[in-house]
Enzyme design. Structure first.
Site, PDB file in Angstrom:
ATOM      1  N   GLU A 134       0.829  -1.206   0.000  1.00 26.30           N
ATOM      2  CA  GLU A 134       0.000   0.000   0.000  1.00 26.30           C
ATOM      3  C   GLU A 134       0.865   1.257   0.000  1.00 26.30           C
ATOM      4  O   GLU A 134       1.982   1.269   0.531  1.00 26.30           O
ATOM      5  CB  GLU A 134      -0.915  -0.002   1.224  1.00 26.30           C
ATOM      6  CG  GLU A 134      -1.995  -1.060   1.107  1.00 26.30           C
ATOM      7  CD  GLU A 134      -2.864  -1.167   2.351  1.00 26.30           C
ATOM      8  OE1 GLU A 134      -4.048  -1.467   2.182  1.00 26.30           O
ATOM      9  OE2 GLU A 134      -2.373  -0.961   3.464  1.00 26.30           O
ATOM     10  N   CYS A 177       3.475   8.611   0.963  1.00 26.72           N
ATOM     11  CA  CYS A 177       4.065   7.718   1.950  1.00 26.72           C
ATOM     12  C   CYS A 177       4.254   6.363   1.275  1.00 26.72           C
ATOM     13  O   CYS A 177       3.274   5.701   0.923  1.00 26.72           O
ATOM     14  CB  CYS A 177       3.084   7.633   3.128  1.00 26.72           C
ATOM     15  SG  CYS A 177       3.603   6.506   4.403  1.00 26.72           S
ATOM     16  N   CYS A 227       7.242  -6.563   7.459  1.00 29.99           N
ATOM     17  CA  CYS A 227       8.408  -6.011   8.160  1.00 29.99           C
ATOM     18  C   CYS A 227       8.863  -7.029   9.201  1.00 29.99           C
ATOM     19  O   CYS A 227       8.041  -7.641   9.875  1.00 29.99           O
ATOM     20  CB  CYS A 227       8.046  -4.692   8.831  1.00 29.99           C
ATOM     21  SG  CYS A 227       9.427  -3.962   9.743  1.00 29.99           S
ATOM     22  N   CYS A 258       7.382  -4.498  15.784  1.00 34.85           N
ATOM     23  CA  CYS A 258       6.960  -3.544  16.816  1.00 34.85           C
ATOM     24  C   CYS A 258       5.519  -3.907  17.194  1.00 34.85           C
ATOM     25  O   CYS A 258       4.687  -4.155  16.310  1.00 34.85           O
ATOM     26  CB  CYS A 258       7.051  -2.114  16.286  1.00 34.85           C
ATOM     27  SG  CYS A 258       8.713  -1.713  15.723  1.00 34.85           S
ATOM     28  N   CYS A 302       2.291  -2.029  15.647  1.00 34.90           N
ATOM     29  CA  CYS A 302       2.255  -1.756  14.203  1.00 34.90           C
ATOM     30  C   CYS A 302       1.695  -2.958  13.440  1.00 34.90           C
ATOM     31  O   CYS A 302       2.191  -4.066  13.581  1.00 34.90           O
ATOM     32  CB  CYS A 302       3.666  -1.430  13.722  1.00 34.90           C
ATOM     33  SG  CYS A 302       3.803  -1.298  11.929  1.00 34.90           S
ATOM     34  N   GLY A 327       7.103  -1.546   6.013  1.00 37.31           N
ATOM     35  CA  GLY A 327       8.490  -2.004   6.000  1.00 37.31           C
ATOM     36  C   GLY A 327       9.475  -1.067   6.656  1.00 37.31           C
ATOM     37  O   GLY A 327       9.170   0.089   6.957  1.00 37.31           O
ATOM     38  N   SER A 381      11.925   6.624  14.749  1.00 38.82           N
ATOM     39  CA  SER A 381      10.743   6.234  15.532  1.00 38.82           C
ATOM     40  C   SER A 381      11.199   5.835  16.933  1.00 38.82           C
ATOM     41  O   SER A 381      11.618   4.712  17.159  1.00 38.82           O
ATOM     42  CB  SER A 381      10.026   5.069  14.852  1.00 38.82           C
ATOM     43  OG  SER A 381       9.655   5.454  13.551  1.00 38.82           O
ATOM     44  N   LEU A 382      11.108   6.781  17.839  1.00 36.99           N
ATOM     45  CA  LEU A 382      11.643   6.557  19.188  1.00 36.99           C
ATOM     46  C   LEU A 382      10.607   5.820  20.048  1.00 36.99           C
ATOM     47  O   LEU A 382      10.870   4.737  20.572  1.00 36.99           O
ATOM     48  CB  LEU A 382      12.027   7.911  19.792  1.00 36.99           C
ATOM     49  CG  LEU A 382      12.869   7.890  21.047  1.00 36.99           C
ATOM     50  CD1 LEU A 382      14.138   7.067  20.870  1.00 36.99           C
ATOM     51  CD2 LEU A 382      13.234   9.315  21.474  1.00 36.99           C
ATOM     52  N   CYS A 426      -0.747   5.959   9.746  1.00 36.82           N
ATOM     53  CA  CYS A 426       0.486   5.291  10.184  1.00 36.82           C
ATOM     54  C   CYS A 426       0.168   3.996  10.909  1.00 36.82           C
ATOM     55  O   CYS A 426      -0.656   3.990  11.814  1.00 36.82           O
ATOM     56  CB  CYS A 426       1.218   6.149  11.200  1.00 36.82           C
ATOM     57  SG  CYS A 426       2.099   7.489  10.511  1.00 36.82           S
TER      58      CYS A 426
HETATM   59  N1  SAH Z   1       9.750   1.105   9.705  1.00 38.34           N
HETATM   60  C1  SAH Z   1       9.859   2.504   9.712  1.00 38.34           C
HETATM   61  C2  SAH Z   1       8.888   3.203   8.778  1.00 38.34           C
HETATM   62  C3  SAH Z   1       7.488   2.674   8.737  1.00 38.34           C
HETATM   63  S1  SAH Z   1       6.540   2.898  10.185  1.00 38.34           S
HETATM   64  C4  SAH Z   1       9.728   3.040  11.136  1.00 38.34           C
HETATM   65  O1  SAH Z   1       9.377   2.268  12.031  1.00 38.34           O
HETATM   66  O2  SAH Z   1      10.021   4.207  11.343  1.00 38.34           O
HETATM   67  C5  SAH Z   1       6.194   4.635  10.100  1.00 38.34           C
HETATM   68  C6  SAH Z   1       5.768   5.259  11.402  1.00 38.34           C
HETATM   69  O3  SAH Z   1       4.494   4.762  11.806  1.00 38.34           O
HETATM   70  C7  SAH Z   1       6.706   4.985  12.565  1.00 38.34           C
HETATM   71  O4  SAH Z   1       7.023   6.209  13.205  1.00 38.34           O
HETATM   72  C8  SAH Z   1       5.884   4.133  13.499  1.00 38.34           C
HETATM   73  O5  SAH Z   1       6.276   4.314  14.836  1.00 38.34           O
HETATM   74  C9  SAH Z   1       4.483   4.630  13.217  1.00 38.34           C
HETATM   75  N2  SAH Z   1       3.430   3.694  13.576  1.00 38.34           N
HETATM   76  C10 SAH Z   1       3.438   2.363  13.477  1.00 38.34           C
HETATM   77  N3  SAH Z   1       2.262   1.849  13.897  1.00 38.34           N
HETATM   78  C11 SAH Z   1       1.485   2.902  14.265  1.00 38.34           C
HETATM   79  C12 SAH Z   1       0.145   3.034  14.757  1.00 38.34           C
HETATM   80  N4  SAH Z   1      -0.630   1.972  14.901  1.00 38.34           N
HETATM   81  N5  SAH Z   1      -0.307   4.267  15.035  1.00 38.34           N
HETATM   82  C13 SAH Z   1       0.458   5.361  14.829  1.00 38.34           C
HETATM   83  N6  SAH Z   1       1.703   5.294  14.329  1.00 38.34           N
HETATM   84  C14 SAH Z   1       2.221   4.087  14.075  1.00 38.34           C
HETATM   85 FE1  SF4 Z   2       8.399  -2.327  10.996  1.00 38.39          FE
HETATM   86 FE2  SF4 Z   2       8.313   0.336  11.362  1.00 38.39          FE
HETATM   87 FE3  SF4 Z   2       6.150  -1.195  11.834  1.00 38.39          FE
HETATM   88 FE4  SF4 Z   2       8.242  -1.347  13.470  1.00 38.39          FE
HETATM   89  S1  SF4 Z   2       6.941   0.465  13.150  1.00 38.39           S
HETATM   90  S2  SF4 Z   2       7.101  -3.094  12.638  1.00 38.39           S
HETATM   91  S3  SF4 Z   2       9.913  -1.082  12.043  1.00 38.39           S
HETATM   92  S4  SF4 Z   2       7.132  -0.877   9.866  1.00 38.39           S
END
Ligand code: SAH
Ligand code: SF4
Length: 356
Positions: free
Chosen positions: A100, A113, A120, A124, A127, A167, A221-222, A340
């Site tokens: 997507e 985006c 991935c 996390c 996510c 990813g 992404s902290l 996100c």
């Molecule tokens: N893998 C990379 C880029 C993809 S995720 C990363 O982790 O940075 C992009 C962003 O979406 C990251 O900042 C992640 O923390 C955020 N994200 C993931 N799941 C989310 C959710 N359910 N709600 C809000 N942000 C989320």
């Molecule tokens: Fe992968 Fe980024 Fe999602 Fe973590 S937040 S699972 S690194 S896509």
């Protein structure tokens, strides 16, 4: 005119970096300017077949045709439009996987985006893409075609690109660098590096490697200010803890007048307390950076909730007291699961895909 069909066995010409196209031209004993003619046809005129390349000899066009495919590497399967104008595109890959891409229109910019992998590996816990696991890296052509196809469908109005789709871009570093080089080369796509942002969960050695090769914006992404909490919600932290991550991030060469960015997804009762805001404030105080607070976007079957708006504002207020530049990122496209963390197209049969 016969339209070249995508062929999974043949390399797509968009899988070649500018340097590789130059090399191919030189291997065929042609002058370097031929490489620029090819890139113009592929990226600026959108040639659908090599025979369109009328300023190249018939013999060289034949060589190109036998060596590469040129058609799109993705098939657009669905376009959904959110009530806030966000558009989500579902693409089918030649091997049947799906990804997507989300276009987020705003007053002064249209941000695309894009996805860098199918699924991935980093898992996390908040996510949706992470629940899929890693299926495979995307090829450069598959990353670039997300931009080329969506940009064309939207009157060439995409202004910014963020690698924040499905990813972990730094887990596909070689292809990412190739794509960035094609995006920024004036003979190819010619976007300013200031308009490109790579988001990472914190693959520390790869942050350094990326910075040695290109200068684009970096978003980290902290999501937690303490190792024991980050270990829990972002397992990669066990390998590269917060101290090492911050260290690598501040050394990253962002473009002139641009700031390093930190993303912080706010999870109700997990990382949104006053105490965590203070810990985060102390951690980042004095670092030249911006923080984006992202209220968690809920998606089944993820076990978290979004905090109340008051909590989000309070968290922001505390960070401001540390003189940190912080903004709350609006959730865009959540009604079409385009926000996100809500992307998981590779499992279209899942319950979470029911709206598609
Ligand atoms: N893998 C990379 C880029 C993809 S995720 C990363 O982790 O940075 C992009 C962003 O979406 C990251 O900042 C992640 O923390 C955020 N994200 C993931 N799941 C989310 C959710 N359910 N709600 C809000 N942000 C989320
Ligand atoms: Fe992968 Fe980024 Fe999602 Fe973590 S937040 S699972 S690194 S896509």
């Amino acid at each position: 005119m016969v339209k070249e069909m995508p062929d999974t066995d043949t390399k797509n010409i968009k899988d070649l970096s500018p340097g590789e196209i130059e090399q191919f031209v030189s291997d065929n004993n042609l002058q370097p300017f031929r490489a620029r003619q090819i890139s113009k046809w592929v990226y600026q005129r959108g040639a659908a077949c090599f025979d369109e390349m009328s300023d190249l000899s018939k013999d060289f066009r034949d060589i190109l045709r036998f060596s590469f495919s040129i058609g799109p590497s993705l098939e657009l399967a669905q376009e959904q439009i959110s009530e806030d104008g966000t558009k989500k595109y579902l693409f089918k890959l030649a091997d049947g996987n799906q990804i997507e891409t989300v276009l987020i229109p705003d007053k002064s910019r249209n941000t695309l985006c894009i996805s860098s992998q199918v699924g991935c590996a980093l898992g996390c816990t908040f996510c949706l893409t992470g629940t899929v696991g890693k299926i495979r890296n995307l090829k450069p052509s598959e990353i670039l075609d997300q931009y080329l196809i969506v940009n064309e469908r939207n009157d060439n109005n995409v202004t910014n690109i963020v690698f924040m789709g499905m990813g972990e871009p730094l887990d596909n570093l070689d292809n990412l660098v190739k794509v960035i080089n094609i995006l920024i080369d004036p003979h190819y796509i010619g976007l300013s590096p200031k308009r490109i942002t790579v988001s990472t969960s914190g693959l520390v050695p790869k942050i350094k490697e990326l910075g040695e090769q290109v200068s684009v914006n970096l978003a980290v992404s902290l999501n937690a200010p303490r190792d024991e909490l980050r270990d829990e919600i972002m397992p990669i932290n066990k390998r590269y803890p917060i101290g090492e991550l911050i260290d690598a991030s501040v050394k990253f060469p962002v473009p002139n007048r641009k700031y390093l960015m930190f993303e912080y997804v706010l999870l109700k009762d997990v990382n949104d307390s006053d105490s965590d805001a203070h810990t985060l404030g102390r951690l980042l105080k004095g670092i030249k950076c911006k923080i984006n607070l992202i209220p968690f976007n809920e998606a089944q079957p993820l076990p978290y909730k979004s905090p109340s708006w008051d909590r989000v504002l309070r968290f922001q207020e505390i960070l401001i007291s540390y003189k940190i530049n912080v903004r709350i990122r609006k959730s865009r496209g959540s009604d079409i699961l385009g926000a996100c963390g809500q992307l998981a197209a590779s499992y279209p049969s899942k319950k979470t895909r029911a709206v598609i």
